[in-house]
Scaffold this motif. Structure first.
Motif, PDB file in Angstrom:
ATOM      1  N   UNK A 273      64.158  71.048  54.147  1.00  0.00           N
ATOM      2  CA  UNK A 273      62.625  71.182  54.536  1.00  0.00           C
ATOM      3  C   UNK A 273      62.187  72.381  53.691  1.00  0.00           C
ATOM      4  N   UNK A 274      61.087  72.184  53.420  1.00  0.00           N
ATOM      5  CA  UNK A 274      60.211  73.439  52.512  1.00  0.00           C
ATOM      6  C   UNK A 274      60.141  74.506  53.694  1.00  0.00           C
ATOM      7  N   UNK A 275      60.618  75.702  53.095  1.00  0.00           N
ATOM      8  CA  UNK A 275      60.790  76.930  53.914  1.00  0.00           C
ATOM      9  C   UNK A 275      61.990  76.940  54.955  1.00  0.00           C
ATOM     10  N   UNK A 276      62.725  75.965  54.850  1.00  0.00           N
ATOM     11  CA  UNK A 276      63.764  75.946  55.904  1.00  0.00           C
ATOM     12  C   UNK A 276      64.876  77.171  55.541  1.00  0.00           C
ATOM     13  N   UNK A 277      65.478  77.523  56.705  1.00  0.00           N
ATOM     14  CA  UNK A 277      66.230  78.824  56.790  1.00  0.00           C
ATOM     15  C   UNK A 277      67.736  78.356  56.945  1.00  0.00           C
ATOM     16  N   UNK A 278      68.441  78.635  56.196  1.00  0.00           N
ATOM     17  CA  UNK A 278      69.979  78.764  56.179  1.00  0.00           C
ATOM     18  C   UNK A 278      70.600  79.967  56.222  1.00  0.00           C
ATOM     19  N   UNK A 279      71.183  80.224  57.466  1.00  0.00           N
ATOM     20  CA  UNK A 279      71.726  81.585  57.828  1.00  0.00           C
ATOM     21  C   UNK A 279      73.116  81.696  57.493  1.00  0.00           C
ATOM     22  N   UNK A 280      73.628  82.692  56.998  1.00  0.00           N
ATOM     23  CA  UNK A 280      74.874  83.065  56.894  1.00  0.00           C
ATOM     24  C   UNK A 280      75.223  84.500  57.349  1.00  0.00           C
ATOM     25  N   UNK A 281      76.466  84.682  57.906  1.00  0.00           N
ATOM     26  CA  UNK A 281      76.870  86.227  58.067  1.00  0.00           C
ATOM     27  C   UNK A 281      78.337  86.346  57.447  1.00  0.00           C
ATOM     28  N   UNK A 282      78.554  87.435  56.677  1.00  0.00           N
ATOM     29  CA  UNK A 282      79.830  87.708  56.056  1.00  0.00           C
ATOM     30  C   UNK A 282      79.765  88.711  54.836  1.00  0.00           C
ATOM     31  N   UNK A 283      80.671  88.727  53.918  1.00  0.00           N
ATOM     32  CA  UNK A 283      81.025  89.759  52.807  1.00  0.00           C
ATOM     33  C   UNK A 283      81.277  88.963  51.815  1.00  0.00           C
ATOM     34  N   UNK A 284      81.793  89.841  50.744  1.00  0.00           N
ATOM     35  CA  UNK A 284      82.298  89.132  49.600  1.00  0.00           C
ATOM     36  C   UNK A 284      83.888  88.484  49.784  1.00  0.00           C
ATOM     37  N   UNK A 285      84.283  88.815  50.796  1.00  0.00           N
ATOM     38  CA  UNK A 285      85.660  88.036  50.981  1.00  0.00           C
ATOM     39  C   UNK A 285      85.354  86.764  51.790  1.00  0.00           C
ATOM     40  N   UNK A 286      84.441  86.840  52.821  1.00  0.00           N
ATOM     41  CA  UNK A 286      84.256  85.633  53.820  1.00  0.00           C
ATOM     42  C   UNK A 286      82.860  85.446  54.098  1.00  0.00           C
ATOM     43  N   UNK A 287      82.526  84.185  53.987  1.00  0.00           N
ATOM     44  CA  UNK A 287      80.917  83.727  54.381  1.00  0.00           C
ATOM     45  C   UNK A 287      81.159  82.551  55.408  1.00  0.00           C
ATOM     46  N   UNK A 288      80.282  83.016  56.371  1.00  0.00           N
ATOM     47  CA  UNK A 288      80.352  81.984  57.482  1.00  0.00           C
ATOM     48  C   UNK A 288      78.968  81.296  57.582  1.00  0.00           C
ATOM     49  N   UNK A 289      78.779  79.965  57.808  1.00  0.00           N
ATOM     50  CA  UNK A 289      77.643  79.299  58.031  1.00  0.00           C
ATOM     51  C   UNK A 289      77.148  79.644  59.320  1.00  0.00           C
ATOM     52  N   UNK A 290      75.822  80.119  59.740  1.00  0.00           N
ATOM     53  CA  UNK A 290      75.320  80.096  61.154  1.00  0.00           C
ATOM     54  C   UNK A 290      74.365  79.102  61.376  1.00  0.00           C
TER      55      UNK A 290
END
Length: 220
Positions: free
Chosen positions: A183-200
């Motif tokens: 979707x236009x301007x839809x937000x996909x959020x992650x938490x993490x660092x250079x070793x591990x990225x988790x989709x929220x």
């Protein structure tokens, strides 16, 4: 640890001579997103965009409501693939394909087939192959995950879905399906660092949830 918000650009000018610009709806979506950040008292420690006009204009709309944010860093790896060229190459390979390229539903149906053919290496005379696309998107992750705090990223559906694929180890077909739902301007959020990225969160539009804003749910 970083909180990374990847935002797809606002509605672009599909069916015109210059797709790479926001429509009035796209500007409104972007401003409402900025208003949402203000209401949530959200500020950013780093901002990244692709180099496309629609990325810069989306960020400009968001920043109308926000003050004293850090300057944006432009990363070409966040740019969209050339989907018009992919559809053209696919139609050249499949001359019986009849699609009205001015009709968004028909165009994106053809694009889905073109993306899968691109992944299989079937398209010729395209400037970027699938592996190069995924490689450049993957190469941006170190920059996006380096800052601490909250990071805003303005990009396009292709790179955003490619990061989801990388994070969740999705099949290409599932990635393409996600891409075409962006979707236009839809937000996909992650938490993490250079070793591990988790989709929220994927493709959220809390800034467009008012019944009066249903007309602002767009996909181009």
């Amino acid at each position: 640890m970083a909180e990374i918000l990847m935002v797809r650009h606002g509605q672009a000018a599909f069916g015109t001579d210059d797709y790479d610009r926001l429509t009035e709806v796209g500007w409104e979506q972007s401003r409402l997103l900025g208003d949402y950040f203000v209401r949530r008292q959200m500020t950013f420690d780093a901002i990244f965009t692709g180099t496309m006009r629609r990325h810069r204009e989306t960020l400009a709309g968001v920043l109308e409501a926000l003050s004293e944010q850090p300057p944006a860093t432009e990363l070409p790896g966040l740019n969209e693939f050339d989907f018009h060229a992919l559809v053209t190459a696919y139609r050249a390979l499949n001359p019986d394909t009849n699609v009205d390229t001015r009709d968004a539903r028909a165009f994106y149906g053809c694009l889905r087939d073109a993306l899968l053919a691109w992944n299989r290496g079937e398209l010729i005379d395209v400037a970027e192959d699938w592996a190069a696309f995924e490689s450049r998107v993957r190469g941006t992750l170190s920059a996006l995950t380096e800052p601490r705090g909250r990071v805003l990223v303005v990009s396009s559906g292709g790179p955003i879905s490619a990061v989801v694929r990388e994070t969740l180890q999705l099949s290409v077909e599932n990635m393409v399906n996600l891409n075409l739902q962006a979707i236009n301007t839809g937000i996909t959020r992650y938490y993490g660092n250079q070793k591990l990225l988790r989709l929220n969160t994927f493709n959220a539009v809390p800034h467009l949830e008012s019944p009066d804003d249903s007309r602002l749910i767009t996909y181009t």
